[in-house]
Design an enzyme around this catalytic site. Structure first.
Site, PDB file in Angstrom:
ATOM      1  N   ARG A  83       0.839  -1.190   0.000  1.00  0.00           N
ATOM      2  CA  ARG A  83       0.000   0.000   0.000  1.00  0.00           C
ATOM      3  C   ARG A  83       0.882   1.252   0.000  1.00  0.00           C
ATOM      4  O   ARG A  83       2.006   1.239   0.492  1.00  0.00           O
ATOM      5  CB  ARG A  83      -0.910   0.020   1.236  1.00  0.00           C
ATOM      6  N   TYR A 211      -1.566  -3.597  -6.824  1.00  0.00           N
ATOM      7  CA  TYR A 211      -1.282  -4.387  -5.632  1.00  0.00           C
ATOM      8  C   TYR A 211      -2.355  -4.303  -4.549  1.00  0.00           C
ATOM      9  O   TYR A 211      -2.766  -3.198  -4.164  1.00  0.00           O
ATOM     10  CB  TYR A 211       0.069  -3.956  -5.025  1.00  0.00           C
ATOM     11  N   LYS A 220      -9.606  -2.636   1.562  1.00  0.00           N
ATOM     12  CA  LYS A 220      -9.371  -1.485   2.435  1.00  0.00           C
ATOM     13  C   LYS A 220     -10.144  -0.244   1.973  1.00  0.00           C
ATOM     14  O   LYS A 220     -10.663   0.518   2.790  1.00  0.00           O
ATOM     15  CB  LYS A 220      -7.868  -1.187   2.536  1.00  0.00           C
ATOM     16  N   HIS A 240     -10.553  -2.584  11.367  1.00  0.00           N
ATOM     17  CA  HIS A 240      -9.439  -3.406  10.883  1.00  0.00           C
ATOM     18  C   HIS A 240      -9.175  -4.509  11.921  1.00  0.00           C
ATOM     19  O   HIS A 240      -8.187  -4.464  12.646  1.00  0.00           O
ATOM     20  CB  HIS A 240      -8.207  -2.504  10.712  1.00  0.00           C
ATOM     21  N   SER A 262      -1.272  -3.554  10.377  1.00  0.00           N
ATOM     22  CA  SER A 262      -0.892  -4.438   9.280  1.00  0.00           C
ATOM     23  C   SER A 262       0.373  -5.217   9.626  1.00  0.00           C
ATOM     24  O   SER A 262       1.337  -4.651  10.148  1.00  0.00           O
ATOM     25  CB  SER A 262      -0.659  -3.612   8.016  1.00  0.00           C
ATOM     26  N   CYS A 264       0.848  -7.422  11.911  1.00  0.00           N
ATOM     27  CA  CYS A 264       1.094  -7.543  13.353  1.00  0.00           C
ATOM     28  C   CYS A 264       0.327  -8.707  13.974  1.00  0.00           C
ATOM     29  O   CYS A 264       0.121  -8.739  15.193  1.00  0.00           O
ATOM     30  CB  CYS A 264       0.755  -6.241  14.066  1.00  0.00           C
ATOM     31  N   ASP A 291      -9.138  -9.919   8.897  1.00  0.00           N
ATOM     32  CA  ASP A 291      -8.635  -8.571   8.592  1.00  0.00           C
ATOM     33  C   ASP A 291      -9.656  -7.460   8.827  1.00  0.00           C
ATOM     34  O   ASP A 291      -9.284  -6.378   9.258  1.00  0.00           O
ATOM     35  CB  ASP A 291      -8.161  -8.508   7.132  1.00  0.00           C
ATOM     36  N   ARG A 381       2.264 -12.221  -0.489  1.00  0.00           N
ATOM     37  CA  ARG A 381       0.954 -12.607   0.053  1.00  0.00           C
ATOM     38  C   ARG A 381       0.397 -13.837  -0.644  1.00  0.00           C
ATOM     39  O   ARG A 381       0.786 -14.173  -1.762  1.00  0.00           O
ATOM     40  CB  ARG A 381      -0.041 -11.451  -0.169  1.00  0.00           C
TER      41      ARG A 381
HETATM   42  P1  GTP Z   1      -2.130  -7.808   7.478  1.00  0.00           P
HETATM   43  O1  GTP Z   1      -2.652  -8.860   6.544  1.00  0.00           O
HETATM   44  O2  GTP Z   1      -1.063  -6.959   6.858  1.00  0.00           O
HETATM   45  O3  GTP Z   1      -3.216  -6.958   8.058  1.00  0.00           O
HETATM   46  O4  GTP Z   1      -1.319  -8.577   8.676  1.00  0.00           O
HETATM   47  P2  GTP Z   1      -1.805  -9.419   9.947  1.00  0.00           P
HETATM   48  O5  GTP Z   1      -2.130  -8.502  11.064  1.00  0.00           O
HETATM   49  O6  GTP Z   1      -2.832 -10.406   9.552  1.00  0.00           O
HETATM   50  O7  GTP Z   1      -0.448 -10.177  10.373  1.00  0.00           O
HETATM   51  P3  GTP Z   1      -0.034 -11.716  10.247  1.00  0.00           P
HETATM   52  O8  GTP Z   1      -0.859 -12.614  11.106  1.00  0.00           O
HETATM   53  O9  GTP Z   1       0.050 -12.061   8.811  1.00  0.00           O
HETATM   54  O10 GTP Z   1       1.420 -11.673  10.878  1.00  0.00           O
HETATM   55  C1  GTP Z   1       2.426 -10.816  10.385  1.00  0.00           C
HETATM   56  C2  GTP Z   1       3.772 -11.247  10.869  1.00  0.00           C
HETATM   57  O11 GTP Z   1       3.793 -11.280  12.297  1.00  0.00           O
HETATM   58  C3  GTP Z   1       4.153 -12.649  10.395  1.00  0.00           C
HETATM   59  O12 GTP Z   1       5.518 -12.634  10.013  1.00  0.00           O
HETATM   60  C4  GTP Z   1       3.945 -13.501  11.614  1.00  0.00           C
HETATM   61  O13 GTP Z   1       4.786 -14.626  11.619  1.00  0.00           O
HETATM   62  C5  GTP Z   1       4.237 -12.549  12.766  1.00  0.00           C
HETATM   63  N1  GTP Z   1       3.475 -12.917  13.989  1.00  0.00           N
HETATM   64  C6  GTP Z   1       2.148 -13.183  14.061  1.00  0.00           C
HETATM   65  N2  GTP Z   1       1.778 -13.522  15.323  1.00  0.00           N
HETATM   66  C7  GTP Z   1       2.902 -13.459  16.073  1.00  0.00           C
HETATM   67  C8  GTP Z   1       3.180 -13.694  17.458  1.00  0.00           C
HETATM   68  O14 GTP Z   1       2.311 -14.032  18.265  1.00  0.00           O
HETATM   69  N3  GTP Z   1       4.479 -13.503  17.864  1.00  0.00           N
HETATM   70  C9  GTP Z   1       5.454 -13.107  16.989  1.00  0.00           C
HETATM   71  N4  GTP Z   1       6.679 -12.951  17.466  1.00  0.00           N
HETATM   72  N5  GTP Z   1       5.234 -12.901  15.676  1.00  0.00           N
HETATM   73  C10 GTP Z   1       3.980 -13.066  15.217  1.00  0.00           C
HETATM   74  C1  SPV Z   2      -2.839  -4.578   5.285  1.00  0.00           C
HETATM   75  O1  SPV Z   2      -1.873  -3.941   4.866  1.00  0.00           O
HETATM   76  O2  SPV Z   2      -3.400  -4.313   6.378  1.00  0.00           O
HETATM   77  C2  SPV Z   2      -3.356  -5.730   4.503  1.00  0.00           C
HETATM   78  C3  SPV Z   2      -2.881  -5.898   3.130  1.00  0.00           C
HETATM   79  O3  SPV Z   2      -4.205  -6.470   4.983  1.00  0.00           O
HETATM   80  S1  SPV Z   2      -3.638  -4.820   2.005  1.00  0.00           S
HETATM   81  O4  SPV Z   2      -4.747  -5.501   1.367  1.00  0.00           O
HETATM   82  O5  SPV Z   2      -2.631  -4.456   1.013  1.00  0.00           O
HETATM   83  O6  SPV Z   2      -4.146  -3.663   2.715  1.00  0.00           O
HETATM   84 MN    MN Z   3      -4.749  -5.806   7.145  1.00  0.00          MN
END
Ligand code: GTP
Ligand code: SPV
Ligand code: MN
Length: 594
Positions: A83, A211, A220, A240, A262, A264, A291, A381
Site C-alpha cells: 500500500r 497491488y 481497504k 481493521h 498491518s 502484526c 482482517d 501474500r
Molecule cells: P495484514 O494482513 O497486513 O493486516 O497482517 P496481519 O495482522 O494479519 O499479520 P499476520 O498474522 O500475517 O502476521 C504478520 C507477521 O507477524 C508474520 O511474520 C507472523 O509470523 C508474525 N506474527 C504473528 N503472530 C505473532 C506472534 O504471536 N508472535 C510473533 N513474534 N510474531 C507473530
Molecule cells: C494490510 O496492509 O493491512 C493488509 C494488506 O491487509 S492490504 O490488502 O494491502 O491492505
Molecule cells: Mn490488514
C-alpha cells in the site's frame, strides 16, 4: 454474453437492469476507452478463461500441479509491492472532515487530477465490471459495490476475496445503490499513482497500482475507508479487526474481535491452534475473519459482527506448519501467490516456510542470491478462499453475525507495554484504542520498524477525522448496551538481547483464556493505573519456556515508563484540537495524574 474477448458486448451496452449502474459504466468507458467491456458473473468458466489469458501473457505462472493444484504465482511490478499511504487520499468537501490522520484533496481538484490519468488509459485493454458483495449475500449488515478495472489479476483476486458476480449484481439491482470503484493499473508508474476516496459520493478512484489494498477495492478502500464513513452516519463500526470464536472445553464459544496494525498478527491469531494440553482439554479456535470486521448493536444491546470478506490476503513470510498450520493447510491448492520465491520444482517458497526446500528464483523472477535480499518479498501474500481454511466457522456465513464478548487492541511494542491488560470501562477502552502505537511493517511502503501512532490499527484506513471517529466509538456507550470488554495485548515485547520475550502464536491462547475468564467473572486481575493486569498465576504458563526475568517484564507495570507514555498521548490527542472528545481527554488526564 459473458464470454471473454471477441464476443463481448460492445462498449456501452447494458449489462444490468439498473440504469444507474449502466450509465456509470458507460461514462467510465467513455473516459477510459477500453477495447471491450466484460461484465463478470463470477462463474468457474469465466475464471478459467481469465486464468488462461493471464498464463498466456505471463501475468500468472502456474505452480507445481502435483504439490499445489490450481495455484499460481503473480510477480507484481517491483515498484508496486505494498500500500502507498502517501498517495492515498480522502477527498471530503471540508479538509477538517478528513482530519489530520488523512491526506486530503478537495473533491473537484482530485477528480480532475485523477480523471486526467484515466483519460484513454484502457485503450487496447478489456474493462472488467465486477459486482461484489461485502459480507454474506443475505445479511442486512452487508454492503455492495462495483469495481471497474483493467486488471484480470484484480478480477481473479476479487473473486476469492468477495462474494462476486451474479448474486451480488442481483442484490445491487434490488437495492439500487452501490459503492463505485474505478481502477486502472495505468502504467504502474509510482509517479502516476493515486488511491482516492470520495466518501460523500460513495466513490473510489485508484490509478497506477495493481497491488493488494491499492487495487482490490472491496478490501481497504471500500470495507474500511468508505464503510467507516458510512458506519458513522448509520450507527455501526467498520474496523481493521480479525474475528475468532474461542470454544472452551464445555463447548461454549466466545467471539473476540482484535485490531492489530498491518502485519502484526491478525491472520495468525484468527487461525490459532491451541498449545498442547489446551488442545487435548477441548479448547478450539474458530476463524470468522482475519482482517476486517463490521459490527452493529443487536436488539439485545450486544455488538454483532460479520466478516465482510470471503477470503484471506495473508502475509506469506513466516507462515509455516509450526507458526500457522491452518493457513498452510488452506494454501495447498486454489491459491494465488504474489511475490513469493519458487523452488527448482516450481513450488512457492518464502522465508520462514519451515522446511528444507530451497528457493532458486526470487520474487522478481531472478536467480535467488541471498546477498541480494530475501527470496520472497517481505510483503508477499497468498490469496485464498476462507472456505479452504480448516478452522473456518459456519458462523462466518450467518446473516446476523456473531455477538462479540471482547475487543482486543494490540501493536508491536518492543518495550514498556505488558502482555495483556484490560480497560476499566468502555471510555477507557476507547482511550486504549486511541493510544495504540506500533512499529511500522512492510505492508506499506516506507521505513520499517519505526514507532508510530496507529489508533485502533486504523491510521491508514479511517475515512474521516480521528477525533470524530473516537466520538463515534464513545457513542456506543448507551443505556441498554451490553458492550464487550476491551483489552490490550503485546506479543512483541523484547528482552535486552533483542529477542521476543513471549513465544506467541499458539501460546497466545493462554492470554485469550484469561480474557474470557474476565468476561465470565472467574479471574480477579489486579488494578493498576493503566487497567487490570492478570494476577500472578492467572495466566497458565505451564510448559512455556520463558527467559529469566521475562515473566515480570511481560506481566509487570512500569509506572515511570507509563508516565512518559501518557504525556505523549496527551500531546497526540491535543493535535486534534477542540474536535477531540472531552471525555477522552479527561480520561487521559485522569490516568496521567495517578
Ligand atoms: P495484514 O494482513 O497486513 O493486516 O497482517 P496481519 O495482522 O494479519 O499479520 P499476520 O498474522 O500475517 O502476521 C504478520 C507477521 O507477524 C508474520 O511474520 C507472523 O509470523 C508474525 N506474527 C504473528 N503472530 C505473532 C506472534 O504471536 N508472535 C510473533 N513474534 N510474531 C507473530
Ligand atoms: C494490510 O496492509 O493491512 C493488509 C494488506 O491487509 S492490504 O490488502 O494491502 O491492505
Ligand atoms: Mn490488514
Amino acid at each position: 454474453m459473458n464470454a471473454i474477448s471477441k464476443d463481448l458486448p460492445a462498449p456501452g451496452s447494458a449489462g444490468s437492469t439498473l440504469q444507474a449502474l449502466n450509465q456509470w459504466v458507460v461514462d467510465v468507458a467513455a473516459l477510459t476507452r477500453p477495447d471491450a467491456i466484460h461484465w463478470c458473473d463470477g462463474s468457474d468458466a469465466e475464471n478459467a478463461a481469465l486464468v488462461a489469458k493471464m498464463e498466456a501473457d505471463g501475468t500468472l505462472v502456474r505452480l507445481n500441479e502435483q504439490t499445489h493444484p490450481q495455484s499460481w504465482l503473480h510477480r507484481s511490478h517491483p515498484d508496486d509491492v505494498a500500500r502507498v499511504e502517501h498517495l492515498t487520499l480522502v477527498c471530503t468537501p471540508e479538509r477538517e472532515d478528513a482530519g489530520p490522520n488523512n491526506h486530503w484533496m478537495a473533491p473537484a481538484q482530485a477528480h480532475a487530477k485523477i480523471d486526467a490519468l484515466f483519460d484513454g488509459c484502457m485503450r487496447g485493454r478489456t474493462m472488467y465490471v465486477i459486482p461484489y458483495c461485502m459480507g454474506p449475500i443475505d445479511s442486512p449488515l452487508s454492503r455492495c459495490g462495483v469495481e471497474v478495472t483493467d486488471s484480470p489479476y484484480v478480477v481473479a483476486n476479487m473473486r476469492i476475496m468477495t462474494r462476486m458476480g451474479a448474486p451480488a449484481l442481483a442484490r445491487i439491482e434490488r437495492e439500487g445503490s452501490f459503492v463505485k470503484g474505478l481502477h486502472s493499473i495505468g502504467e504502474l508508474d509510482p509517479e502516476r499513482r493515486f488511491i482516492m476516496h470520495f466518501p460523500e459520493e460513495l466513490t473510489i478512484k485508484s490509478y497506477g497500482s495493481g497491488y493488494g489494498g491499492n487495487a482490490l477495492l472491496g478490501k481497504k478502500c471500500h470495507a474500511l475507508r468508505i464503510a467507516s464513513h458510512q458506519a458513522r452516519s448509520e450507527g455501526w463500526l467498520a474496523e481493521h479487526m480479525l474475528i475468532l470464536g474461542l470454544e472452551d472445553p464445555q463447548g461454549k464459544t466466545h467471539y473476540i474481535a482484535a485490531a492489530f496494525p498491518s502485519a502484526c498478527g491478525k491472520t495468525n491469531l484468527a487461525m490459532l491452534i491451541p498449545p498442547e494440553g489446551y488442545r487435548e482439554a477441548g479448547w478450539k479456535i474458530w476463524t470468522i475473519g482475519d482482517d476486517i470486521c463490521w459490527m452493529r448493536p443487536g436488539a439485545d444491546g450486544r455488538l454483532y459482527a460479520i466478516n465482510p470478506e470471503a477470503g484471506f490476503f495473508g502475509v506469506a513470510p513466516g507462515t509455516s506448519r509450526k507458526s500457522n498450520p491452518n493457513a498452510l493447510a488452506s494454501i495447498q491448492s486454489h491459491t494465488i501467490f504474489t511475490n513469493v520465491g519458487v523452488t527448482a520444482d516450481n513450488q512457492p517458497w518464502w522465508e520462514g516456510i519451515g522446511d528444507d526446500r530451497q528457493p532458486v528464483t526470487d520474487w522478481r523472477g531472478e536467480p535467488y542470491d541471498a546477498a541480494k535480499g530475501p527470496a520472497a518479498h517481505p510483503n508477499s501474500r497468498f490469496t485464498v478462499s476462507a472456505k479452504r481454511c480448516p478452522s473456518y466457522s459456519d458462523k462466518a456465513e450467518d446473516a446476523q453475525g456473531v455477538p462479540i464478548s471482547a475487543i482486543v487492541f494490540g501493536g508491536r511494542r518492543a518495550s514498556l507495554v505488558p502482555l495483556v491488560f484490560e480497560a476499566r470501562d468502555w471510555t477507557h477502552g476507547v482511550l486504549v484504542g486511541a493510544a495504540m502505537g506500533s512499529e511500522t511493517t512492510a505492508a506499506a511502503t516506507g521505513a520499517v520498524g519505526v514507532m508510530r501512532r496507529d489508533p485502533m490499527a486504523m491510521k491508514p484506513f479511517c475515512g474521516y477525522n480521528f477525533a470524530d471517529y473516537f466520538a463515534h466509538w464513545l457513542s456506543f456507550d448507551q443505556p441498554g448496551a451490553q458492550l464487550p470488554k476491551v483489552f490490550h495485548v503485546n506479543w512483541f515485547r523484547k528482552g535486552d538481547d533483542g529477542k521476543f520475550l513471549w513465544p506467541g502464536f499458539g501460546d497466545n491462547l493462554r492470554v485469550l483464556e484469561w480474557m474470557i475468564r474476565r468476561v465470565d467473572g472467574s479471574a480477579e486481575g489486579v488494578e493498576t493505573p493503566i487497567g487490570v493486569l492478570p494476577q500472578a498465576g492467572e495466566i497458565d504458563l505451564e510448559g512455556v519456556a520463558l527467559a529469566p526475568g521475562a515473566r515480570d517484564m511481560l506481566l509487570g507495570f512500569d509506572r515511570e515508563g507509563w508516565r512518559a507514555e501518557f504525556e505523549a498521548l496527551g500531546a497526540y490527542l491535543a493535535e486534534y484540537g477542540p474536535r477531540m472528545p472531552e471525555a477522552l481527554r479527561a480520561e487521559q488526564q485522569r490516568i496521567a495524574e495517578q
